[in-house]
Design a protein around this motif. Sequence first.
Motif, PDB file in Angstrom:
ATOM      1  N   THR A  59       0.856  -1.187   0.000  1.00  0.00           N
ATOM      2  CA  THR A  59       0.000   0.000   0.000  1.00  0.00           C
ATOM      3  C   THR A  59       0.889   1.231   0.000  1.00  0.00           C
ATOM      4  O   THR A  59       1.862   1.297   0.752  1.00  0.00           O
ATOM      5  CB  THR A  59      -0.895  -0.008   1.252  1.00  0.00           C
ATOM      6  OG1 THR A  59      -1.711  -1.176   1.191  1.00  0.00           O
ATOM      7  CG2 THR A  59      -1.769   1.230   1.329  1.00  0.00           C
ATOM      8  N   THR A 104     -10.307  -2.794   3.105  1.00  0.00           N
ATOM      9  CA  THR A 104      -9.819  -4.067   3.664  1.00  0.00           C
ATOM     10  C   THR A 104      -8.580  -4.557   2.920  1.00  0.00           C
ATOM     11  O   THR A 104      -7.587  -4.979   3.535  1.00  0.00           O
ATOM     12  CB  THR A 104     -10.937  -5.133   3.594  1.00  0.00           C
ATOM     13  OG1 THR A 104     -12.074  -4.592   4.244  1.00  0.00           O
ATOM     14  CG2 THR A 104     -10.533  -6.424   4.276  1.00  0.00           C
ATOM     15  N   VAL A 105      -8.616  -4.483   1.589  1.00  0.00           N
ATOM     16  CA  VAL A 105      -7.453  -4.960   0.825  1.00  0.00           C
ATOM     17  C   VAL A 105      -6.271  -4.013   1.026  1.00  0.00           C
ATOM     18  O   VAL A 105      -5.108  -4.438   1.045  1.00  0.00           O
ATOM     19  CB  VAL A 105      -7.815  -5.202  -0.662  1.00  0.00           C
ATOM     20  CG1 VAL A 105      -8.056  -3.938  -1.436  1.00  0.00           C
ATOM     21  CG2 VAL A 105      -6.718  -6.011  -1.355  1.00  0.00           C
ATOM     22  N   ASN A 107      -5.556  -2.556   3.838  1.00  0.00           N
ATOM     23  CA  ASN A 107      -4.965  -2.979   5.114  1.00  0.00           C
ATOM     24  C   ASN A 107      -4.079  -4.207   4.920  1.00  0.00           C
ATOM     25  O   ASN A 107      -3.004  -4.307   5.519  1.00  0.00           O
ATOM     26  CB  ASN A 107      -6.063  -3.301   6.134  1.00  0.00           C
ATOM     27  CG  ASN A 107      -6.562  -2.038   6.810  1.00  0.00           C
ATOM     28  OD1 ASN A 107      -5.806  -1.079   6.963  1.00  0.00           O
ATOM     29  ND2 ASN A 107      -7.828  -2.013   7.184  1.00  0.00           N
ATOM     30  N   ALA A 108      -4.528  -5.145   4.067  1.00  0.00           N
ATOM     31  CA  ALA A 108      -3.733  -6.362   3.847  1.00  0.00           C
ATOM     32  C   ALA A 108      -2.385  -6.017   3.204  1.00  0.00           C
ATOM     33  O   ALA A 108      -1.346  -6.546   3.605  1.00  0.00           O
ATOM     34  CB  ALA A 108      -4.513  -7.340   2.969  1.00  0.00           C
ATOM     35  N   PHE A 109      -2.384  -5.106   2.233  1.00  0.00           N
ATOM     36  CA  PHE A 109      -1.138  -4.724   1.549  1.00  0.00           C
ATOM     37  C   PHE A 109      -0.331  -3.714   2.382  1.00  0.00           C
ATOM     38  O   PHE A 109       0.799  -3.396   2.034  1.00  0.00           O
ATOM     39  CB  PHE A 109      -1.437  -4.141   0.158  1.00  0.00           C
ATOM     40  CG  PHE A 109      -1.650  -5.190  -0.909  1.00  0.00           C
ATOM     41  CD1 PHE A 109      -2.853  -5.878  -0.994  1.00  0.00           C
ATOM     42  CD2 PHE A 109      -0.652  -5.482  -1.820  1.00  0.00           C
ATOM     43  CE1 PHE A 109      -3.061  -6.860  -1.970  1.00  0.00           C
ATOM     44  CE2 PHE A 109      -0.842  -6.450  -2.803  1.00  0.00           C
ATOM     45  CZ  PHE A 109      -2.039  -7.147  -2.875  1.00  0.00           C
ATOM     46  N   LYS A 112       2.744  -6.692   7.116  1.00  0.00           N
ATOM     47  CA  LYS A 112       2.670  -7.903   7.953  1.00  0.00           C
ATOM     48  C   LYS A 112       1.979  -9.085   7.260  1.00  0.00           C
ATOM     49  O   LYS A 112       2.351 -10.218   7.513  1.00  0.00           O
ATOM     50  CB  LYS A 112       1.975  -7.635   9.299  1.00  0.00           C
ATOM     51  CG  LYS A 112       2.500  -6.420  10.045  1.00  0.00           C
ATOM     52  CD  LYS A 112       3.924  -6.595  10.532  1.00  0.00           C
ATOM     53  CE  LYS A 112       4.470  -5.356  11.215  1.00  0.00           C
ATOM     54  NZ  LYS A 112       5.399  -4.602  10.411  1.00  0.00           N
ATOM     55  N   THR A 113       0.992  -8.882   6.426  1.00  0.00           N
ATOM     56  CA  THR A 113       0.280 -10.010   5.793  1.00  0.00           C
ATOM     57  C   THR A 113       1.190 -10.664   4.741  1.00  0.00           C
ATOM     58  O   THR A 113       1.796  -9.947   3.939  1.00  0.00           O
ATOM     59  CB  THR A 113      -1.012  -9.496   5.115  1.00  0.00           C
ATOM     60  OG1 THR A 113      -1.728  -8.727   6.080  1.00  0.00           O
ATOM     61  CG2 THR A 113      -1.875 -10.625   4.600  1.00  0.00           C
ATOM     62  N   GLU A 117      -1.295 -14.122   0.578  1.00  0.00           N
ATOM     63  CA  GLU A 117      -2.574 -13.781   1.234  1.00  0.00           C
ATOM     64  C   GLU A 117      -3.067 -12.398   0.789  1.00  0.00           C
ATOM     65  O   GLU A 117      -4.268 -12.177   0.610  1.00  0.00           O
ATOM     66  CB  GLU A 117      -2.349 -13.797   2.745  1.00  0.00           C
ATOM     67  CG  GLU A 117      -3.528 -14.304   3.537  1.00  0.00           C
ATOM     68  CD  GLU A 117      -3.165 -14.370   5.013  1.00  0.00           C
ATOM     69  OE1 GLU A 117      -3.736 -13.565   5.764  1.00  0.00           O
ATOM     70  OE2 GLU A 117      -2.313 -15.203   5.381  1.00  0.00           O
ATOM     71  N   ARG A 118      -2.139 -11.451   0.615  1.00  0.00           N
ATOM     72  CA  ARG A 118      -2.532 -10.108   0.138  1.00  0.00           C
ATOM     73  C   ARG A 118      -3.255 -10.232  -1.200  1.00  0.00           C
ATOM     74  O   ARG A 118      -4.334  -9.660  -1.407  1.00  0.00           O
ATOM     75  CB  ARG A 118      -1.291  -9.223  -0.053  1.00  0.00           C
ATOM     76  CG  ARG A 118      -0.555  -8.918   1.214  1.00  0.00           C
ATOM     77  CD  ARG A 118       0.637  -7.995   0.961  1.00  0.00           C
ATOM     78  NE  ARG A 118       1.461  -7.968   2.175  1.00  0.00           N
ATOM     79  CZ  ARG A 118       2.466  -7.155   2.406  1.00  0.00           C
ATOM     80  NH1 ARG A 118       2.836  -6.276   1.483  1.00  0.00           N
ATOM     81  NH2 ARG A 118       3.135  -7.201   3.531  1.00  0.00           N
ATOM     82  N   ARG A 121      -6.847 -11.591  -1.455  1.00  0.00           N
ATOM     83  CA  ARG A 121      -7.938 -10.742  -0.958  1.00  0.00           C
ATOM     84  C   ARG A 121      -8.640  -9.955  -2.066  1.00  0.00           C
ATOM     85  O   ARG A 121      -9.587  -9.212  -1.798  1.00  0.00           O
ATOM     86  CB  ARG A 121      -7.398  -9.726   0.055  1.00  0.00           C
ATOM     87  CG  ARG A 121      -6.751 -10.334   1.273  1.00  0.00           C
ATOM     88  CD  ARG A 121      -7.784 -10.601   2.357  1.00  0.00           C
ATOM     89  NE  ARG A 121      -7.155 -11.279   3.473  1.00  0.00           N
ATOM     90  CZ  ARG A 121      -6.670 -10.667   4.542  1.00  0.00           C
ATOM     91  NH1 ARG A 121      -6.764  -9.358   4.645  1.00  0.00           N
ATOM     92  NH2 ARG A 121      -6.110 -11.359   5.520  1.00  0.00           N
TER      93      ARG A 121
END
Length: 186
Positions: A59, A104-105, A107-109, A112-113, A117-118, A121
């Motif tokens: 992100t 939400t995506v 936050n994943a990028f 830590k994820t 998994e990123r 999503r």
Amino acid sequence: MALGQQHVSTHRPEAERRDVDSEAPPSVSAVAFRQAMSCLPTAVYLVTTDGPGGRAGFTASAVCSVTDDPPTLLVCINRRASAYAAFADNALLCVNALGAEHETVSNAFGGKTPMAERFARAEWTTQATGAPVLVDALAHFECRVSQRVAVGTHDVLFCEIEAMSSCDGRERLLYFDRQYHRLPSR
Ligand SMILES: NC(=O)c1ccc[n+]([C@@H]2O[C@H](COP(=O)([O-])OP(=O)(O)OC[C@H]3O[C@@H](n4cnc5c(N)ncnc54)[C@H](O)[C@@H]3O)[C@@H](O)[C@H]2O)c1
Ligand SMILES: Cc1cc2c(cc1C)N(C[C@H](O)[C@H](O)[C@H](O)COP(=O)(O)O)c1[nH]c(=O)[nH]c(=O)c1N2
């Protein structure tokens, strides 16, 4: 000065100014700088890549238009990011601008994820360059990295646009005051 405003001065007399290469400690702390930057709204992007260095993404808010001839963006990436090695090895990337529904995506990028998994999503496609394009991006810019400049903790990637899509009318995702916000298109 208005109540509650804090002024951080960086002005120094000519005799005290030093070359940018000097070892002198900065007169503004990283904490003060981040605090000031936190009040400035930015758009939010997923910057993605694929190639010999593997598939990766993070992100980003440090994305900026540089010139329209040739159409060029810059992207700042922290060299400590888990995605950094892939961006160092790959010449192609995609800057995917996010809509309000992408929090939400984002936050994943955003850290830590694990990388697989990123990407799980959201839905991805490849188009002109092979870099991952977010299917429902608000807009996207497929780019070739034309220059890389190391500045402090980050690399600045200058990215020449090879293909793109323009913004549609959905609500935009913004980030400021350390939170996400939604902005209607008009
Ligand atoms: N340019 C960046 O590298 C950048 C930008 C935004 C957020 N982040 C990271 O996301 C996390 C959450 O950030 P936050 O905005 O909620 O709080 P924060 O206090 O860490 O950051 C406030 C603002 O300072 C700037 N900033 C933060 N870290 C920076 C860095 N390493 N280099 C240059 N500018 C930086 C950004 O404009 C950010 O919105 C932090 O780990 C932060 O480092 C990094
Ligand atoms: C809203 C927002 C905006 C940004 C970031 C985060 C968030 C939440 N991050 C940090 C980046 O996405 C990621 O958290 C770090 O790279 C650490 O991730 P790893 O856990 O190492 O993969 C980030 N990092 C960076 O190098 N350049 C940037 O412009 C930004 N902007």
